[in-house]
Design a protein around this motif. Structure first.
Motif, PDB file in Angstrom:
ATOM      1  N   LEU A  29     -11.143 118.181  12.938  1.00 54.03           N
ATOM      2  CA  LEU A  29     -11.676 117.778  11.635  1.00 54.03           C
ATOM      3  C   LEU A  29     -12.161 116.347  11.766  1.00 54.03           C
ATOM      4  O   LEU A  29     -11.471 115.504  12.340  1.00 54.03           O
ATOM      5  N   ALA A  30     -13.365 116.090  11.273  1.00 54.59           N
ATOM      6  CA  ALA A  30     -13.911 114.732  11.311  1.00 54.59           C
ATOM      7  C   ALA A  30     -14.694 114.476  10.028  1.00 54.59           C
ATOM      8  O   ALA A  30     -15.521 115.301   9.623  1.00 54.59           O
ATOM      9  N   PHE A  31     -14.409 113.349   9.428  1.00 49.17           N
ATOM     10  CA  PHE A  31     -15.149 112.954   8.240  1.00 49.17           C
ATOM     11  C   PHE A  31     -16.406 112.205   8.661  1.00 49.17           C
ATOM     12  O   PHE A  31     -16.367 111.379   9.580  1.00 49.17           O
ATOM     13  N   HIS A  32     -17.512 112.513   8.009  1.00 45.46           N
ATOM     14  CA  HIS A  32     -18.771 111.839   8.290  1.00 45.46           C
ATOM     15  C   HIS A  32     -18.585 110.332   8.114  1.00 45.46           C
ATOM     16  O   HIS A  32     -17.857 109.906   7.204  1.00 45.46           O
ATOM     17  N   ALA A  91     -15.333 114.261  16.822  1.00 43.13           N
ATOM     18  CA  ALA A  91     -15.252 112.819  16.600  1.00 43.13           C
ATOM     19  C   ALA A  91     -16.650 112.231  16.491  1.00 43.13           C
ATOM     20  O   ALA A  91     -17.569 112.644  17.205  1.00 43.13           O
ATOM     21  N   PHE A  92     -16.777 111.270  15.589  1.00 37.38           N
ATOM     22  CA  PHE A  92     -18.034 110.519  15.481  1.00 37.38           C
ATOM     23  C   PHE A  92     -17.918 109.249  16.305  1.00 37.38           C
ATOM     24  O   PHE A  92     -16.925 108.527  16.222  1.00 37.38           O
ATOM     25  N   GLY A  97     -23.050 106.915  16.024  1.00 39.07           N
ATOM     26  CA  GLY A  97     -22.922 107.674  14.784  1.00 39.07           C
ATOM     27  C   GLY A  97     -23.091 109.169  14.942  1.00 39.07           C
ATOM     28  O   GLY A  97     -23.073 109.903  13.956  1.00 39.07           O
ATOM     29  N   PHE A  98     -23.246 109.661  16.178  1.00 39.32           N
ATOM     30  CA  PHE A  98     -23.431 111.088  16.400  1.00 39.32           C
ATOM     31  C   PHE A  98     -22.077 111.793  16.476  1.00 39.32           C
ATOM     32  O   PHE A  98     -21.054 111.185  16.797  1.00 39.32           O
ATOM     33  N   LEU A  99     -22.117 113.100  16.194  1.00 40.86           N
ATOM     34  CA  LEU A  99     -20.914 113.918  16.267  1.00 40.86           C
ATOM     35  C   LEU A  99     -20.765 114.453  17.687  1.00 40.86           C
ATOM     36  O   LEU A  99     -21.692 115.052  18.235  1.00 40.86           O
ATOM     37  N   TYR A 100     -19.599 114.223  18.253  1.00 44.57           N
ATOM     38  CA  TYR A 100     -19.255 114.776  19.557  1.00 44.57           C
ATOM     39  C   TYR A 100     -18.287 115.926  19.309  1.00 44.57           C
ATOM     40  O   TYR A 100     -17.333 115.784  18.555  1.00 44.57           O
ATOM     41  N   ASP A 130     -26.774 115.235  16.334  1.00 42.26           N
ATOM     42  CA  ASP A 130     -27.108 114.413  15.171  1.00 42.26           C
ATOM     43  C   ASP A 130     -26.982 115.302  13.937  1.00 42.26           C
ATOM     44  O   ASP A 130     -27.824 116.162  13.699  1.00 42.26           O
ATOM     45  N   VAL A 131     -25.924 115.112  13.177  1.00 41.25           N
ATOM     46  CA  VAL A 131     -25.703 115.959  11.999  1.00 41.25           C
ATOM     47  C   VAL A 131     -26.538 115.525  10.809  1.00 41.25           C
ATOM     48  O   VAL A 131     -26.607 116.230   9.809  1.00 41.25           O
ATOM     49  N   ASP A 132     -27.182 114.368  10.907  1.00 41.23           N
ATOM     50  CA  ASP A 132     -28.033 113.899   9.810  1.00 41.23           C
ATOM     51  C   ASP A 132     -29.464 114.400   9.939  1.00 41.23           C
ATOM     52  O   ASP A 132     -30.280 114.192   9.045  1.00 41.23           O
ATOM     53  N   SER A 133     -29.801 115.028  11.045  1.00 37.12           N
ATOM     54  CA  SER A 133     -31.134 115.594  11.267  1.00 37.12           C
ATOM     55  C   SER A 133     -31.018 117.084  11.542  1.00 37.12           C
ATOM     56  O   SER A 133     -31.406 117.575  12.597  1.00 37.12           O
ATOM     57  N   SER A 134     -30.459 117.796  10.614  1.00 37.81           N
ATOM     58  CA  SER A 134     -30.325 119.259  10.705  1.00 37.81           C
ATOM     59  C   SER A 134     -29.671 119.706  12.002  1.00 37.81           C
ATOM     60  O   SER A 134     -30.128 120.640  12.656  1.00 37.81           O
TER      61      SER A 134
END
Length: 186
Positions: A29-32, A91-92, A97-100, A130-134
């Motif tokens: 679980l990871a919070f943005h 983990a971000f 700032g990317f999700l691993y 990159d979860v901010d770009s779809s």
């Protein structure tokens, strides 16, 4: 827990969709990084069929102490050949700032399918998206443009990257990779 008291309603309950037992269940679980503004968080769980699910949820618009279970957006479902070595940590990175997301080799002993070393197999790898770009692949991922390797791969050849941490001072990534019989690897 809020102000030292356990709240009567859990933040989110995935019991009906997340299989459990052994090395499966809610694995990450990871919070943005901008959760305070966008309310997004990400989970990695094994579903009732034993497969890995990477999904995004949003906090409830009416209650900041619970998630909106109907907001699930499944990014990917990954077939798991065995019930162990699913990895699962999310983990971000504080640097980019990317999700691993970290996937084990799919299980059994000694990676019988040689999945961790296969650059076309998603298992046994560290992925960066990159979860901010779809849910796109960052263009500077090391294997982007290499047709022999999946673009999302950041690193390959891990057995079961169970827990990880980004160094708070410099952002270096440390991985606890579970060993076969005698040794663990960091």
């Amino acid at each position: 827990i809020k102000n030292g008291t356990v709240l009567p309603t859990p933040f989110i309950d995935l019991n009906s969709k997340a299989g459990s037992g052994g090395e499966q269940g809610l694995l990450g679980l990871a919070f943005h990084p901008d959760y305070a503004n966008n309310g997004f968080f990400f989970v990695n769980y094994t579903n009732n069929s034993g497969n890995t699910v990477l999904a995004r949820y949003k906090v409830s618009s009416s209650n900041p102490d619970i998630a909106d279970p109907s907001s699930e957006f499944i990014f990917t479902t990954i077939n798991q050949p065995f019930g162990n070595h699913n990895g699962g940590m999310l983990a971000f990175s504080p640097n980019d700032g990317f999700l691993y997301y970290f996937l084990g080799d799919g299980g059994s002993g000694n990676d019988p399918g040689n999945r961790a070393q296969n650059p076309q197999n998603i298992l046994g790898k560290i992925h960066r998206i990159d979860v901010d770009s779809s849910f796109s692949v960052p263009p500077d991922n090391p294997f982007v443009g290499d047709p022999s390797t999946l673009d999302s791969i950041w690193s390959l050849g891990v057995r079961n990257p169970w827990r990880v941490s980004f160094d708070r001072l410099n952002g270096d990534l440390y991985i606890g990779d579970v060993g076969q019989g005698d040794r663990e690897e960091v």
